[in-house]
Design a protein around this motif. Structure first.
Motif, mmCIF file in Angstrom:
data_model
loop_
_atom_site.group_PDB
_atom_site.id
_atom_site.type_symbol
_atom_site.label_atom_id
_atom_site.label_comp_id
_atom_site.label_asym_id
_atom_site.label_seq_id
_atom_site.Cartn_x
_atom_site.Cartn_y
_atom_site.Cartn_z
ATOM 1 N N TYR A 111 0.832 -1.209 0.000
ATOM 2 C CA TYR A 111 0.000 0.000 0.000
ATOM 3 C C TYR A 111 0.865 1.257 0.000
ATOM 4 O O TYR A 111 0.555 2.240 -0.668
ATOM 5 N N ALA A 127 -7.381 -0.605 -3.117
ATOM 6 C CA ALA A 127 -7.274 -0.279 -1.686
ATOM 7 C C ALA A 127 -6.049 0.599 -1.430
ATOM 8 O O ALA A 127 -6.100 1.542 -0.651
ATOM 9 N N GLY A 145 -6.817 4.117 -2.581
ATOM 10 C CA GLY A 145 -8.113 4.660 -2.150
ATOM 11 C C GLY A 145 -9.020 4.959 -3.328
ATOM 12 O O GLY A 145 -9.639 6.033 -3.401
ATOM 13 N N GLU A 171 -12.112 -4.069 3.349
ATOM 14 C CA GLU A 171 -11.346 -3.336 4.351
ATOM 15 C C GLU A 171 -11.470 -1.822 4.134
ATOM 16 O O GLU A 171 -11.588 -1.053 5.081
ATOM 17 N N LYS A 172 -11.462 -1.401 2.864
ATOM 18 C CA LYS A 172 -11.541 0.039 2.586
ATOM 19 C C LYS A 172 -12.943 0.445 2.112
ATOM 20 O O LYS A 172 -13.132 1.574 1.667
ATOM 21 N N ASN A 173 -13.882 -0.501 2.172
ATOM 22 C CA ASN A 173 -15.257 -0.275 1.712
ATOM 23 C C ASN A 173 -15.332 0.365 0.320
ATOM 24 O O ASN A 173 -15.962 1.400 0.123
#
Ligand code: ADP
Ligand code: ASP
Ligand code: MG
Length: 463
Positions: free
Chosen positions: A169, A216, A219, A275-277
């Motif tokens: 990430y 993810a 973003g 996890e990050k919707n």
């Protein structure tokens, strides 16, 4: 930013790549980051080349490498601007030369290791991502290529490596946004590298996973999986054509379907997205106007109990029976420790006091597992079995689902049943020879009435 992943069939030819360029161009304002699979069946072909090499079939692997180069060169030349042709040829020369050296090395060693499998199978995405980048420029899209092996950092479990999320990430967030502000970023799915830079892969079908890792990491607002079907269908089209499109489904339901064989989505895809919707969409690159399937955090209300039927073929049922274990504790522990040691996942389990039946779909280590189990139990293996799995958040709230299943399957022998573990699936094992009639009967039972809010009826077949 959005992530757009295009699978093998979506980039299999010049015409397919041109369609992809059109789809990306129409969404240029959303700042797409494009993840591509290898062209068509390239990964399978690379694996066949590796097998031919270790089997010492020199003529065969040289011809296969030649054919693979031909395919890439022929299709790429149709979508690469003249000004970039020299660069393309140099790129293909270098890559195919490297690949040939590698394969010849394998032939000398006569042994295939997971590490060398990854080195070879990585070429598919390395080639396709570079070709797609050049093609985008030809179609007037500003595009930049990034090597996924610099960004997706994984552990050393070759052929099924797991990403090291924090470092991955960090790299994605640093590298991608500045470039995506000006150009479409293009990268290969499926591949990564260890911290020391050794090439790894995320497992077959892993480009979907790459797309959600990238989504993810940066973003993204949305992760789009572009493939060759209209979305998640109510049945696997290779078993029962004419399934209906599921318009919306929850992450949990999609993960369950993927795990139990719906190949349209790699099972790990939903993990980073949850996890990050970030919503995940499944879309058809041949019919981009279809709205596909939207995978979101919460299941929407649905009048149908079941959303879709997934299947796993080529399953083995392992029956383990030990009178010595009567009243003894630690029986299950002893069994699972063996499967664990041979890195063989177990999908379904049923137990009684002195017997355990379980299913596996990785049969590579079965001989070794069997010989360990035989030290304390009788073991019987049934191959050519299939798991059928009904998935739907409503299964837990709807009485009588099991009764409807058994009525629909009158006359078909059910070997094992499991319900409850996840609350949203009901799965059972049958002989693979019964798969088609089983899915057809269940599909008739659970999808003759459809909730329009969730499903789009396939009129072509069911008119
Ligand atoms: P890609 O190369 O785009 O990743 P895949 O072949 O991996 O495509 O996945 C798409 C395929 O998944 C479809 O062509 C279809 O045969 C298969 N599939 C299995 N189950 C389902 C399902 N429930 N809905 C849609 N497709 C499914
Ligand atoms: N090319 C890889 C495979 O065939 C990864 C993917 O397509 O998702 O498995
Ligand atoms: Mg796939």
């Amino acid at each position: 930013m959005i992530v757009m992943k295009f699978g093998g069939t979506s980039v299999e030819s010049a015409a397919a790549i041109e369609r992809v360029a059109g789809i990306v161009k129409a969404r240029e304002r959303q700042r797409p980051v494009v993840v591509v699979s290898a062209m068509g069946k390239t990964t399978n072909k690379l694996l066949a080349i590796a097998s031919a090499a270790v089997a010492g079939k020199r003529e065969e692997y040289l011809r296969q490498i030649h054919d693979l180069r031909d395919l890439h060169s022929r299709e790429a030349r149709r979508v690469v601007p003249l000004s970039e042709r020299a660069g393309l040829d140099r790129f293909l020369d270098e890559n195919f030369q490297e690949l040939t050296e590698l394969v010849k090395g394998l032939a000398v060693l006569g042994e295939l290791t997971p590490r060398s499998i990854d080195a070879i199978s990585s070429y598919g995405e390395r080639l396709s991502s570079y070709i797609v980048t050049l093609a985008f420029r030809h179609f007037d899209l500003a595009a930049e290529h990034l090597d996924s092996r610099d960004l997706i950092v994984t552990d050393r479990r070759h052929t099924h490596a797991a990403p090291l999320f924090a470092e991955t990430y960090r790299r994605l967030a640093a590298a991608i946004p500045p470039i995506a502000a000006k150009s479409v970023v293009v990268m290969g799915g499926f591949i990564g590298a260890t911290e020391d830079g050794v090439t790894t892969t995320l497992g077959r079908g892993g480009s979907d996973f790459t797309a959600s890792i990238v989504g993810a990491g940066i973003g993204a607002e949305e992760i789009q999986i572009w493939t060759d079907v209209d979305g998640m269908l109510t049945a696997d089209p290779t078993i029962l054509p004419g399934g209906h499109r599921v318009k919306t489904i929850s992450f949990a339901e999609a993960a369950e379907l993927a795990y139990f064989g719906a190949k349209v989505l790699h099972p790990a895809t939903v993990v980073p997205a949850v996890e990050k919707n970030i919503p995940v969409l499944i879309l058809n690159s041949r019919r981009p106007e279809v709205t596909g399937t939207r995978i979101v955090a919460e299941a929407v209300h649905c009048a149908n109990a079941v959303k879709s039927i997934a299947c796993k073929r080529q399953i083995a049922v392992v029956n383990i029976h030990s009178t010595r274990m009567l009243m003894a504790h630690g029986f299950l522990h002893r069994i699972f420790e063996i499967f664990d040691r041979f890195e063989t996942p177990v999908d379904m389990v049923a137990t009684s006091e002195i017997s355990v039946s379980l299913t596996i779909d990785h049969l590579e280590r079965l001989e070794e597992i069997q010989s360990e189990l035989r030290q304390f139990a009788d073991v019987e293996i049934e191959k050519n079995q299939a798991i059928v799995c009904l998935v739907g958040d409503n299964i837990r709230y709807t009485p009588g689902v099991a009764r409807r299943v058994f009525n629909a399957l009158d006359g078909i022998n059910i070997r094992m049943i499991s319900q409850g573990a996840s609350l949203l699936n009901l799965s059972f094992v049958i002989a693979e020879s019964n798969l088609r009639p089983t899915v057809a009967a269940l599909h008739g039972e659970f999808f003759s009435q459809l909730d329009d809010a969730v499903f789009e009826r396939n009129e072509a077949v069911h008119a």
